[in-house]
Design a protein around this motif. Structure first.
Motif, mmCIF file in Angstrom:
data_model
loop_
_atom_site.group_PDB
_atom_site.id
_atom_site.type_symbol
_atom_site.label_atom_id
_atom_site.label_comp_id
_atom_site.label_asym_id
_atom_site.label_seq_id
_atom_site.Cartn_x
_atom_site.Cartn_y
_atom_site.Cartn_z
ATOM 1 N N MET A 11 0.907 -1.510 0.559
ATOM 2 C CA MET A 11 -0.106 0.201 -0.088
ATOM 3 C C MET A 11 0.824 1.409 -0.164
ATOM 4 N N GLN A 12 0.797 1.544 -0.395
ATOM 5 C CA GLN A 12 1.721 3.445 -1.109
ATOM 6 C C GLN A 12 1.147 4.122 0.082
ATOM 7 N N GLY A 13 1.258 4.998 0.731
ATOM 8 C CA GLY A 13 1.481 6.529 0.933
ATOM 9 C C GLY A 13 0.697 7.203 -0.493
ATOM 10 N N LEU A 14 -0.179 8.366 0.558
ATOM 11 C CA LEU A 14 -1.298 9.153 -0.202
ATOM 12 C C LEU A 14 -0.710 9.918 -0.022
ATOM 13 N N PRO A 15 -0.914 11.209 -1.218
ATOM 14 C CA PRO A 15 -0.289 12.914 -1.079
ATOM 15 C C PRO A 15 -1.121 13.133 -0.001
ATOM 16 N N LEU A 16 -0.032 14.384 0.159
ATOM 17 C CA LEU A 16 -1.394 15.231 1.211
ATOM 18 C C LEU A 16 -0.560 16.826 0.753
ATOM 19 N N SER A 17 -1.747 17.424 0.641
ATOM 20 C CA SER A 17 -1.575 18.608 -0.088
ATOM 21 C C SER A 17 -1.632 19.789 0.983
ATOM 22 N N PHE A 18 -1.960 21.335 1.355
ATOM 23 C CA PHE A 18 -2.096 22.564 1.131
ATOM 24 C C PHE A 18 -1.870 23.252 0.401
ATOM 25 N N VAL A 19 -2.978 23.776 0.301
ATOM 26 C CA VAL A 19 -3.728 24.909 -1.010
ATOM 27 C C VAL A 19 -3.954 26.140 -0.336
ATOM 28 N N ASP A 20 -2.973 27.836 0.064
ATOM 29 C CA ASP A 20 -3.725 28.301 -0.134
ATOM 30 C C ASP A 20 -4.333 28.900 1.236
ATOM 31 N N VAL A 21 -3.676 27.733 1.717
ATOM 32 C CA VAL A 21 -4.772 27.652 3.654
ATOM 33 C C VAL A 21 -4.515 28.880 4.172
ATOM 34 N N GLU A 22 -5.128 28.902 5.030
ATOM 35 C CA GLU A 22 -5.614 30.773 5.377
ATOM 36 C C GLU A 22 -6.300 29.794 6.963
ATOM 37 N N LYS A 23 -5.932 30.259 7.643
ATOM 38 C CA LYS A 23 -6.600 30.712 9.247
ATOM 39 C C LYS A 23 -6.359 31.457 10.575
ATOM 40 N N THR A 24 -7.582 31.804 10.913
ATOM 41 C CA THR A 24 -7.414 32.885 11.578
ATOM 42 C C THR A 24 -8.740 32.271 13.282
ATOM 43 N N PHE A 25 -7.886 32.333 14.530
ATOM 44 C CA PHE A 25 -8.702 31.933 15.577
ATOM 45 C C PHE A 25 -8.853 33.564 16.061
ATOM 46 N N HIS A 26 -10.119 33.736 16.390
ATOM 47 C CA HIS A 26 -10.828 34.089 17.912
ATOM 48 C C HIS A 26 -10.645 33.794 18.742
ATOM 49 N N ILE A 27 -10.402 34.531 20.037
ATOM 50 C CA ILE A 27 -9.869 34.326 21.193
ATOM 51 C C ILE A 27 -10.011 35.650 21.788
ATOM 52 N N LYS A 28 -11.588 35.681 23.103
ATOM 53 C CA LYS A 28 -12.566 36.690 23.554
ATOM 54 C C LYS A 28 -11.977 37.930 22.539
ATOM 55 N N GLY A 29 -12.169 37.686 21.428
ATOM 56 C CA GLY A 29 -12.589 39.198 20.087
ATOM 57 C C GLY A 29 -11.330 39.379 19.855
ATOM 58 N N GLN A 30 -10.330 38.458 20.379
ATOM 59 C CA GLN A 30 -9.074 38.783 20.018
ATOM 60 C C GLN A 30 -8.435 38.772 17.918
ATOM 61 N N ALA A 31 -8.529 38.749 17.069
ATOM 62 C CA ALA A 31 -8.087 38.097 16.250
ATOM 63 C C ALA A 31 -6.470 37.130 16.378
ATOM 64 N N LEU A 32 -6.328 36.231 15.814
ATOM 65 C CA LEU A 32 -5.264 35.730 15.561
ATOM 66 C C LEU A 32 -4.823 34.722 14.696
ATOM 67 N N THR A 33 -4.340 35.502 13.866
ATOM 68 C CA THR A 33 -4.425 34.555 11.898
ATOM 69 C C THR A 33 -2.826 33.639 12.441
ATOM 70 N N VAL A 34 -3.144 32.549 12.011
ATOM 71 C CA VAL A 34 -1.923 31.268 12.332
ATOM 72 C C VAL A 34 -1.458 30.955 10.522
ATOM 73 N N PHE A 35 -2.089 31.261 9.871
ATOM 74 C CA PHE A 35 -2.180 31.206 7.830
ATOM 75 C C PHE A 35 -2.057 32.146 7.632
ATOM 76 N N GLU A 36 -1.521 32.544 6.372
ATOM 77 C CA GLU A 36 -1.856 33.202 5.241
ATOM 78 C C GLU A 36 -1.152 32.588 4.251
ATOM 79 N N GLN A 37 -2.421 32.054 3.932
ATOM 80 C CA GLN A 37 -2.079 31.489 2.236
ATOM 81 C C GLN A 37 -1.134 29.816 2.423
ATOM 82 N N LEU A 38 -0.534 29.714 3.611
ATOM 83 C CA LEU A 38 0.542 28.205 3.439
ATOM 84 C C LEU A 38 0.105 27.817 2.218
ATOM 85 N N THR A 39 1.247 27.022 1.827
ATOM 86 C CA THR A 39 1.236 25.801 0.215
ATOM 87 C C THR A 39 2.350 24.747 1.297
#
Lengths: 260, 514
Positions: free
Chosen positions: A1-29
């Motif tokens: 069984m061959q491993g499957l490819p894993l890809s992240f394309v232009d991933v963006e993620k921001t958390f909102h903690i107590k009203g504060q935005a915390l940007t973790v990824f901006e366009q991560l590939t």
């Protein structure tokens, strides 16, 4: 069984903690070809664990796409193609070692493997004799080894590991590194390993990715040239150390300051 | 943890209390013999044992069936609410009403509407339902989020998480629910026996013995009832102890992530609330329709409105009701707070010195099942007919459930948390302040929610039997005058008052979460 490819394309993620935005990824590939071994390094809190949670769809990305093979993670994980070892062992306190390792099969609803398979995994992580022990009776390192055995139990095609050896002492860590290399070479699951150990990353991976502080960007993408199988002697090789120093330099605090 | 030394200490303390009881009884120290010597009670109990058996068996059967049925429904409901949170919102009104109904207020109603045995089992099951349901739901929701992540990581959905993680993790909470439910079932069965004219049952026996003014008989019946509840409580406590040790998280879990319930628009939320408020009335109406009862005896929701606002009797009814409320509500709130404080202190005490706690527990249990109606005449002899007797009875009905929940909350705190502060040489007091109290905050509010309506029940019983004031007295008078309109009105109003108080604690919990 061959491993499957894993890809992240232009991933963006921001958390909102107590009203504060915390940007973790901006366009991560990031693209991990099938059967590759990628190690992920980066300062604490830069979002390494978030990337792993995104790959499992325990968190959803705000934008961009994440694919396991050609499926979304939420579909892929249902097929049993993905194995995971969290930073914290995450064992069920009321189950013994064997039954904790069996949990993925019960969640997936597939036939449990024969006892010999589980026994082999338990021996692999050096826990023979502790099959019936409950988590509270184990040390931190032993619990992590149970979690590692569990992540391998389903013979996954994508293996996600979040500092799985963090609680182990150096000797045991080396030993587990050797074992992981052996298992990986046999089955070749696509592996994403989050670690703080530069030497561990270089020893195990085909490729080491260094992330910057938040919002995380890829600071360095280094191909590891050493042939496999890699003998323990590699750890004493001057070339190995040169590479480690090179990568370590990216993690120096000054580097991050100039970046920021 | 439990060393031989501790066991000896518990036994010694228990013996000391029993000796003190015996001496006080022999010398008639408490209110001129209201507290008979233990030996006198037991001698009488033994002499009359053949009279007791049929009563004990009858109560055992109704309370046992009520316990089983009520708990089955409670656990099933909690599972449904856990999988489908909107279900809980819709049924919130029914849940709270079922729980807040002061049992004494609906005994006449149940006896009118249902067959004798069914009425008794229903009341027992009704009293069991809410404590088990809330404890189970809290247990199902208070789960280590890492375990849930693991299930999700292998593609498991809500059902798998429920079956593989939540259900097992909730077992200690379910058991603590059963512990509270066991005395509640016995109390329900006995209260229902009072009004039902049943031939057998400890309630019937007690009612027959009340007029004879023999404290040793009353205590004997109380002890028999306690023994029944004690068996149920003991089994649940044993199971809780056995399962808690294995459930304690190995490390300190991060707090559960923010509520994952989807954002509901305002109008949908209002609609849900409206349905939740209307459903109990709908059930009430449907029950009466199904029972096919005379509208004179069995008032519908509209019938109660008519009585209270549009009939000739309305002005008088309103003024009597307001007068009763002004007497009942302040003392209910006061009694609730004191009861909760007593429970918290006892839970702290049991946490700090298990020895004292194990010696006190049997007596705490007695106050729960020693039916209030048996306790009240004795309490009146000791404390008179003033405000003190109401407070004493209210505290004695509120503290137990709160105590069991708080003790459970303390027991679930992971050991490494204590080891950590121990490492810095923390005193017991510091351990309480830094770890135990913050960790049990959630349980304190659950306990407050449980205690609030119970406080109302305690106040109403005391008013009915002792002080001749307030809602309890109004209900008693109305029974005497066959004033069905007022009987139903008091039942409804007392439920509404209980719900309002319940909402108050809920709001307080929300406010402290900020």
């Amino acid at each position: 069984m061959q491993g499957l490819p894993l890809s992240f394309v232009d991933v963006e993620k921001t958390f909102h903690i107590k009203g504060q935005a915390l940007t973790v990824f901006e366009q991560l590939t990031l693209d991990c070809p099938g059967g590759s071994f990628t190690a992920l390094l980066g300062p604490s809190g830069c979002g390494k664990s978030t990337l792993l949670r995104l790959a499992l769809e325990l968190e959803t990305a705000d934008a961009g796409s994440i694919l396991v093979g050609d499926e979304r993670p939420s579909a892929a994980r249902k097929t049993g193609a993905v194995g995971v070892a969290f930073q914290d062992a995450a064992l069920l306190p009321w189950r013994n070692v064997e039954d904790n390792i069996l949990l993925p099969f019960q969640v997936l609803g597939t036939k449990p493997p024969d006892p010999e398979h589980i026994g082999k995994l338990i021996r692999l992580v050096g826990l023979e004799g502790f099959e019936k022990a409950r988590p509270e009776e184990l040390s931190g390192g032993m619990r992590q080894r149970v979690a590692i055995a569990r992540s391998l139990a389903t013979e996954p095609r994508v293996l996600l590991m979040d500092e799985p050896f963090g609680a182990l002492d150096l000797i045991l860590r080396r030993q587990m590194n050797l074992e992981l290399q052996r298992i990986w070479s046999a089955a070749r699951p696509t592996t994403l390993l989050i670690t703080h150990g530069v030497d561990e990353a270089v020893y195990l991976a085909d490729r080491v990715i260094v992330l910057s502080a938040r919002p995380a960007e890829i600071l360095a993408d280094i191909t590891i040239p050493f042939a496999r199988p890699r003998a323990p002697e590699l750890l004493r090789d001057p070339q190995f150390h040169k590479l480690c120093d090179e990568i370590g330099a990216y993690l120096e605090p000054q580097q991050n300051q100039t970046e920021a | 943890m439990k060393s031989r030394h501790d066991t000896l200490g518990t036994a010694a303390l228990l013996l000391l209390i029993l000796i003190a009881w015996e001496v006080a009884g022999q010398l008639r120290l408490v209110a001129d013999g209201t507290l008979p010597a233990l030996s006198a009670i037991l001698t009488r109990l033994f002499a009359e044992r053949s009279d007791y058996w049929p009563h004990i068996l009858a109560t055992l059967e109704t309370s046992g069936l009520g316990f089983i049925i009520g708990n089955l429904i409670a656990v099933a409901a909690a599972l449904v609410f856990c999988l489908w949170p909107i279900g809980e919102r819709l049924l919130r009104g029914v849940n709270i009403a079922a729980f807040a109904v002061p049992p004494i207020a609906i005994v006449p109603v149940l006896v009118i509407a249902l067959d004798g045995d069914v009425a008794r089992i229903t009341l027992a099951a009704l009293l069991v339902y809410f404590p088990t349901m809330t404890a189970t739901l809290a247990g199902l929701r208070e789960v280590d989020p890492r375990s849930l992540d693991l299930v999700s990581a292998y593609g498991g959905g809500k059902l798998k998480a429920l079956l593989l993680v939540r259900l097992r993790a909730a077992v200690p909470a379910i058991m603590s629910g059963f512990q509270v439910a066991a005395p509640a079932a016995v109390l329900g069965a006995i209260l229902a026996e009072f009004g039902s004219g049943a031939r057998w049952g400890l309630g019937t026996f007690l009612l027959g013995s009340l007029g004879r003014g023999e404290p040793d008989r009353l205590w004997g019946i109380g002890l028999a009832a306690t023994a029944i509840a004690g068996v149920g409580y003991g089994l649940a406590a044993l199971a809780a102890q056995w399962t808690t040790g294995r459930n304690r998280a190995v490390t300190i879990a991060p707090p559960p992530s923010e509520s994952t319930s989807p954002q509901v628009e305002r109008w949908r939320r209002s609609l849900l609330t409206l349905i939740a408020v209307l459903l109990p009335f709908l059930f009430w109406q449907m029950l009466l329709l199904a029972g096919d009862l005379s509208p004179i005896i069995a008032k519908t929701p509209l019938g109660v409105l008519d009585y209270l606002f549009f009939s000739n009797a309305s002005p008088s009814a309103q003024s009597r009701l307001l007068q009763a409320l002004s007497e009942t509500i302040p003392i209910t709130i006061g009694g609730m707070f004191i009861g909760l404080a007593v429970a918290f202190l006892l839970a702290l005490l049991s946490f700090a010195t298990p020895v004292v706690m194990r010696a006190l527990l049997p007596f705490a249990l007695v106050t729960q099942t020693m039916p209030l109606v048996a306790l009240t005449p004795l309490a009146v002899l000791i404390f008179g007919r003033g405000i003190t007797v109401t407070l004493v009875i209210t505290i004695s009905v509120t503290f137990f459930a709160a105590f069991v929940l708080l003790a459970q909350g303390f027991a679930l705190i992971p050991r490494p948390a204590f080891d950590l502060v121990d490492a810095y040489g923390a005193s017991t007091l510091q351990k309480l302040r830094l770890i135990a109290i913050p960790a049990s905050r959630k349980w304190l509010f659950v306990a407050a929610r449980l205690a609030m309506p119970k406080a109302l029940l305690g106040v109403m019983i005391a008013e009915w039997l002792a002080t001749g004031k307030g809602l309890g007295n109004l209900l008693n008078q109305s029974r005497g005058y066959l004033d069905y309109g007022m009987i139903w009105t008091v039942a409804v109003v007392s439920v509404l008052v209980a719900i309002a108080l319940y909402q108050l604690t809920y709001t307080a919990e929300r406010l402290t979460e900020r």
